[in-house]
Design a protein around this motif. Structure first.
Motif, short mmCIF file in Angstrom:
data_model
loop_
_atom_site.label_atom_id
_atom_site.label_comp_id
_atom_site.label_asym_id
_atom_site.label_seq_id
_atom_site.Cartn_x
_atom_site.Cartn_y
_atom_site.Cartn_z
N GLY A 1 0.81 -1.22 0.00
CA GLY A 1 0.00 0.00 0.00
C GLY A 1 0.84 1.27 0.00
N PRO A 2 0.20 2.40 0.31
CA PRO A 2 0.90 3.70 0.30
C PRO A 2 2.08 3.75 1.25
N GLY A 3 1.97 3.09 2.42
CA GLY A 3 3.07 3.09 3.37
C GLY A 3 4.31 2.43 2.81
N ALA A 4 4.13 1.34 2.09
CA ALA A 4 5.26 0.64 1.47
C ALA A 4 5.88 1.50 0.38
N HIS A 5 5.05 2.24 -0.34
CA HIS A 5 5.57 3.12 -1.39
C HIS A 5 6.43 4.23 -0.79
N ILE A 6 6.03 4.72 0.38
CA ILE A 6 6.84 5.72 1.08
C ILE A 6 8.20 5.14 1.44
N VAL A 7 8.19 3.89 1.94
CA VAL A 7 9.44 3.24 2.31
C VAL A 7 10.34 3.08 1.09
N GLU A 8 9.77 2.69 -0.04
CA GLU A 8 10.57 2.52 -1.24
C GLU A 8 11.28 3.81 -1.63
N GLN A 9 10.64 4.93 -1.37
CA GLN A 9 11.23 6.22 -1.70
C GLN A 9 12.23 6.70 -0.65
N LEU A 10 12.00 6.32 0.62
CA LEU A 10 12.75 6.92 1.72
C LEU A 10 13.53 5.92 2.57
N ALA A 11 13.62 4.68 2.15
CA ALA A 11 14.36 3.70 2.95
C ALA A 11 15.77 4.21 3.22
N PRO A 12 16.23 4.13 4.45
CA PRO A 12 17.54 4.70 4.80
C PRO A 12 18.70 3.99 4.12
N HIS A 13 19.72 4.76 3.80
CA HIS A 13 20.97 4.21 3.30
C HIS A 13 21.81 3.74 4.48
N THR A 14 22.83 2.96 4.20
CA THR A 14 23.66 2.43 5.28
C THR A 14 24.43 3.51 6.01
N ASP A 15 24.65 4.66 5.38
CA ASP A 15 25.38 5.75 6.02
C ASP A 15 24.46 6.68 6.82
#
Length: 203
Positions: free
Chosen positions: A88-102
């Motif tokens: 859903g929309p929450g997963a789409h947000i994660v796909e855009q904003l998932a944190p990088h390792t740094d």
């Protein structure tokens, strides 16, 4: 593709005074009234993702602050995975904003990202004197965080296109409060100057 584990320590990432704080954008959206807040988060996610990318390119640290919502065994990486798997929309947000390792992250028990968290210590370790506060909700967690930053003599910027809350009217009122009452710069994110400033000379 899995990113390699970062070997950076906080002291190695000193950018000269500026950091991006992303508030409560990684979530399962399973709390009361989440359905009223999720559309605002989804709307600002692309603009916030663009700002985050600019910060990465400029060497500006990115910090995620998320509610633990009373779950004292919470783990941020686990939350990212669960939010992605929920769809859903929450997963789409994660796909855009998932944190990088740094990137950095912390879990907060209350509204402010400073309350009962190591944020103040992290900012000091990074040499941060100014934070760009983004995310949701503008009139609660973002507002509390900005107020706490000011009490700590940390300057705050709040780009109006990267914050949201339950409804456009409430968000507009929050933006006016930041600008007119607190005197906070609310210029839209494309106009932000992200080149790190040199550290102040020692006395």
């Amino acid at each position: 593709m899995t990113q390699p584990e970062s070997t950076h320590e906080a002291a190695d990432r000193c950018p000269g005074g500026l950091a991006l704080l992303i508030t409560d954008m990684i979530s399962l959206w399973d709390f009361p009234d989440a359905d009223k807040l999720l559309p605002a988060a989804a709307a600002i996610a692309p603009r916030l993702a663009a700002l985050r990318q600019r910060c990465h390119e400029a060497g500006v640290p990115v910090i995620y602050a998320n509610d633990n919502r009373g779950r004292w065994r919470s783990d941020f990486r686990e939350l990212v995975d669960k939010a992605r798997q929920a769809g859903g929309p929450g997963a789409h947000i994660v796909e855009q904003l998932a944190p990088h390792t740094d990137d950095y992250f912390l879990l907060k028990p209350k509204h402010s990202a400073f309350f009962a968290t190591p944020l103040e210590l992290l900012l000091a370790d990074l040499g941060i004197r100014q934070i760009i506060v983004t995310g949701v909700s503008s009139d609660q967690c973002v507002l509390s965080t900005v107020s706490d930053a000011r009490m700590r003599n940390i300057d705050a910027l709040v780009p109006q296109d990267c914050i949201g809350t339950q409804g456009d009217e409430r968000n507009a009122a929050a933006i006016r409060h930041f600008s007119e009452v607190l005197g906070v710069d609310t210029a839209a994110s494309p106009g932000l100057q992200l080149r790190p400033q040199p550290p102040e000379p020692s006395a």
